[in-house]
Enzyme design. Structure first.
Site, short mmCIF file in Angstrom:
data_model
loop_
_atom_site.label_atom_id
_atom_site.label_comp_id
_atom_site.label_asym_id
_atom_site.label_seq_id
_atom_site.Cartn_x
_atom_site.Cartn_y
_atom_site.Cartn_z
N SER A 1 -38.71 -51.98 91.44
CA SER A 1 -37.42 -51.29 91.45
C SER A 1 -37.49 -49.99 92.25
CB SER A 1 -36.97 -50.97 90.03
OG SER A 1 -36.95 -52.13 89.25
N1 SAH Z 1 -38.78 -53.04 87.11
C1 SAH Z 1 -39.70 -53.95 87.79
C2 SAH Z 1 -38.99 -54.90 88.69
C3 SAH Z 1 -38.47 -56.04 88.02
S1 SAH Z 1 -37.83 -57.27 89.12
C4 SAH Z 1 -40.64 -53.15 88.67
O1 SAH Z 1 -40.37 -51.96 88.88
O2 SAH Z 1 -41.60 -53.71 89.16
C5 SAH Z 1 -37.22 -58.33 87.87
C6 SAH Z 1 -38.27 -59.10 87.16
O3 SAH Z 1 -37.60 -59.88 86.17
C7 SAH Z 1 -39.01 -60.10 88.03
O4 SAH Z 1 -40.38 -59.91 87.90
C8 SAH Z 1 -38.58 -61.46 87.47
O5 SAH Z 1 -39.59 -62.45 87.54
C9 SAH Z 1 -38.25 -61.11 86.04
N2 SAH Z 1 -37.35 -62.05 85.36
C10 SAH Z 1 -36.29 -62.73 85.88
N3 SAH Z 1 -35.71 -63.49 84.94
C11 SAH Z 1 -36.42 -63.31 83.78
C12 SAH Z 1 -36.30 -63.81 82.46
N4 SAH Z 1 -35.33 -64.68 82.10
N5 SAH Z 1 -37.20 -63.39 81.54
C13 SAH Z 1 -38.17 -62.50 81.87
N6 SAH Z 1 -38.33 -62.00 83.11
C14 SAH Z 1 -37.46 -62.37 84.06
#
Ligand code: SAH
Length: 196
Positions: A52
């Site tokens: 993010s």
């Molecule tokens: N805040 C994190 C970025 C997250 S990106 C950072 O700074 O690195 C969003 C993440 O949500 C991704 O890794 C994706 O795989 C995960 N994601 C998507 N759908 C999901 C679900 N249903 N349950 C858990 N994780 C999920």
């Protein structure tokens, strides 16, 4: 990064600013992206997912108004960067990631950095993590079309949930639970990867 991109854009909570200064974003990125680690952009972390944008990490963290004794649920661990920021701000962080490769990489980075108050589950975060509910705060880092009911159910009385909602045009929304009912407010227009 914190002076120019986070404090100047209006983040005021001293604990959030301190956590953003302490957690080094490059630790959560592959070496070839280190040069860009302190720019205010999302960056690729593999498997079509992104770390993010720092300002958004700070904004979401601030909206939860953590004081330090909370149990927090995060959905979408990704690189583990936001997880580390939450671990600086709360007592325990429970984080759910659906992609095993990302969850394991985040686990290894967070262990190396010495975090002992982070618990990682590989699974579908739409269901929350019922075994450890209720939570004082929940942060969702991927966007559903509608707020999953299970997450609202796992929120304590007075608890807060911050979540991007929508498809192309998403709004970051803050839900607060009070007397069994839930109120919501819009915080900002945002762009997250979709919640699967
Ligand atoms: N805040 C994190 C970025 C997250 S990106 C950072 O700074 O690195 C969003 C993440 O949500 C991704 O890794 C994706 O795989 C995960 N994601 C998507 N759908 C999901 C679900 N249903 N349950 C858990 N994780 C999920």
């Amino acid at each position: 990064m914190v002076d120019e991109q986070i404090e100047r854009r209006g983040i005021q909570d001293d604990r959030v600013l301190a956590a953003m200064r302490k957690v080094e974003r490059h630790c959560f990125l592959p070496d070839n992206l280190w040069e860009s680690a302190y720019r205010d952009h999302p960056l690729p972390i593999g498997e079509e997912q992104t770390i993010s944008q720092p300002y958004i990490v700070a904004l979401m963290s601030e909206s939860l108004r953590l004081v330090g004794d909370e149990r927090v649920l995060e959905v979408g661990t990704g690189s583990g960067y936001q997880t580390a920021v939450l671990a600086e701000l709360a007592k325990e962080v429970f984080t759910v990631e659906i992609l095993p490769g990302l969850a394991e990489r985040a686990r290894s980075v967070l262990e190396t950095l010495g975090y002992r108050n982070i618990h990682i589950l590989i699974g579908d975060g739409r269901k929350g993590w019922p075994e450890n509910a209720l939570y004082d705060a929940i942060l969702v880092a991927a966007a559903p079309r509608e707020v999953p009911e299970a997450l609202l159910e796992q929120l304590k009385e007075e608890g807060r949930l911050v979540i991007p909602v929508g498809e192309v045009n998403q709004e970051l929304e803050l839900y607060t639970r009070k007397a069994g009912a839930t109120s919501s407010e819009r915080i900002a227009s945002v762009r997250f990867v979709p919640l699967r």
